[in-house]
Design a protein around this motif. Structure first.
Motif, PDB file in Angstrom:
ATOM      1  N   MET A  12      -5.262   7.027  -9.506  1.00 48.29           N
ATOM      2  CA  MET A  12      -4.287   7.173  -8.653  1.00 48.29           C
ATOM      3  C   MET A  12      -2.946   7.838  -9.249  1.00 48.29           C
TER       4      MET A  12
ATOM      5  N   ARG B 235      -9.713   3.103 -11.223  1.00 51.14           N
ATOM      6  CA  ARG B 235      -9.326   3.479  -9.807  1.00 51.14           C
ATOM      7  C   ARG B 235      -7.958   3.863 -10.026  1.00 51.14           C
TER       8      ARG B 235
ATOM      9  N   VAL C  50       0.839  -1.181  -0.039  1.00 50.80           N
ATOM     10  CA  VAL C  50       0.106  -0.071   0.114  1.00 50.80           C
ATOM     11  C   VAL C  50       1.010   1.214  -0.099  1.00 50.80           C
TER      12      VAL C  50
ATOM     13  N   ASN D  84      -2.527   5.608   1.274  1.00 50.88           N
ATOM     14  CA  ASN D  84      -3.717   4.820   1.697  1.00 50.88           C
ATOM     15  C   ASN D  84      -4.463   4.042   0.266  1.00 50.88           C
ATOM     16  N   LYS D  85      -3.458   3.892  -0.735  1.00 49.25           N
ATOM     17  CA  LYS D  85      -3.966   3.297  -1.844  1.00 49.25           C
ATOM     18  C   LYS D  85      -3.571   1.810  -2.265  1.00 49.25           C
TER      19      LYS D  85
ATOM     20  N   VAL E 111      -1.960   0.144  -4.522  1.00 49.41           N
ATOM     21  CA  VAL E 111      -1.208   0.382  -5.632  1.00 49.41           C
ATOM     22  C   VAL E 111      -0.752  -0.893  -6.350  1.00 49.41           C
TER      23      VAL E 111
END
Length: 273
Positions: A239, A235, A217, A220-221, A223
């Motif tokens: 990002m 999504r 991560v 807070n993504k 990836v």
């Protein structure tokens, strides 16, 4: 001391069939509000377990879940969501259920009563001291789970137990005990309700915290998520737009070229140096 199953104690509510639907729903909701507070009391033990899992996974270890019925299904569910969410191979978090995959949809009679079966299944995966074994059993008495935890601990493998009854036989076999005591179920003994919810919360916490500490991560993504549908491509594209300030089309092309958000961002930044 006699082991008392709180999960099997009579419901705090009577004459359920006579209640209006709204009252039933409100009472279930009222009981569900106790679950997160019960889980909160287990955070220190959860921290120990996650710390141990992360240490071992950094050495190439794996996390195994074992359970029967609802508990087993929840373990398999949590394990199955790791590859798409965090881009990890499906060999890192593995869920085993008493009775095998057919038990995911249909009950397999007496499968959970086989004391040796889970350990035999784990041996097929060549479980070792780099791995962690977490047994899940709402009741805390499932032989399928008890047998494997005992064998694993004898072999020096880190063990954890998740049970909704304090001082259970399952917990006695594990090094780290996670015991969210949620109280009697709304429908007496129906541990797919509060107990299952508590187990789902705990499993989410274990793997989410582990994946974060393993670098899966960023901010807070997610990836490293797999691009398995258009929603996830969108999504991931957003990002990259947020991180690099590119146009949507540029970001999407970059994402599809490199396969995941993290790699796309790293390669683009390196190329700009």
């Amino acid at each position: 001391m006699t082991f008392i199953k709180i999960t099997e104690q009579p419901s705090l509510y009577n004459d359920l069939e006579k209640k209006p639907i709204f009252e039933i729903l409100a009472e279930i909701n009222q009981e569900d509000q106790k679950v997160a507070l019960a889980v909160q009391k287990t955070l220190s033990e959860l921290e120990k377990l996650v710390t141990g899992i992360v240490e071992r996974m950094k050495r190439g270890g794996r996390l195994f879940y074992i359970g029967a019925g609802t508990s087993g299904r929840l373990g398999v569910l949590d394990a199955s969501e790791i590859p798409p969410t965090y881009g990890m191979p499906d060999t890192y978090v593995i869920g085993l259920i008493a009775g095998g995959d057919s038990a995911l949809r249909n009950p397999v009679e007496a499968a959970e009563d086989n004391y040796d079966q889970a350990w035999e299944e784990l041996l097929e995966y060549k479980i070792n001291q780099n791995d962690t074994l977490v047994g899940i059993a709402a009741s805390g008495t499932t032989p399928y789970v008890i047998g494997a935890l005992r064998k694993a601990r004898e072999k020096g493998i880190l063990t954890g137990a998740i049970s909704c009854n304090p001082g259970s036989p399952v917990a006695a076999e594990a090094e780290i005990k996670i015991e969210p005591v949620v109280g009697p179920e709304y429908v007496t003994g129906s541990t797919r309700m509060k107990s299952g919810t508590a187990q789902k919360l705990v499993l989410n916490m274990i793997t989410t915290a582990t994946m974060i500490k393993l670098g899966r991560v960023k901010g807070n993504k997610m990836v490293n998520m797999q691009l398995t549908n258009q929603k996830l491509v969108d999504r991931g594209t957003r990002m990259i737009v947020d991180e690099l300030g590119l146009s949507y089309e540029q970001a999407k092309n970059l994402l599809l070229l490199h396969g995941n958000v993290k790699t796309a961002i790293e390669i683009y930044k390196n190329q700009q140096k």
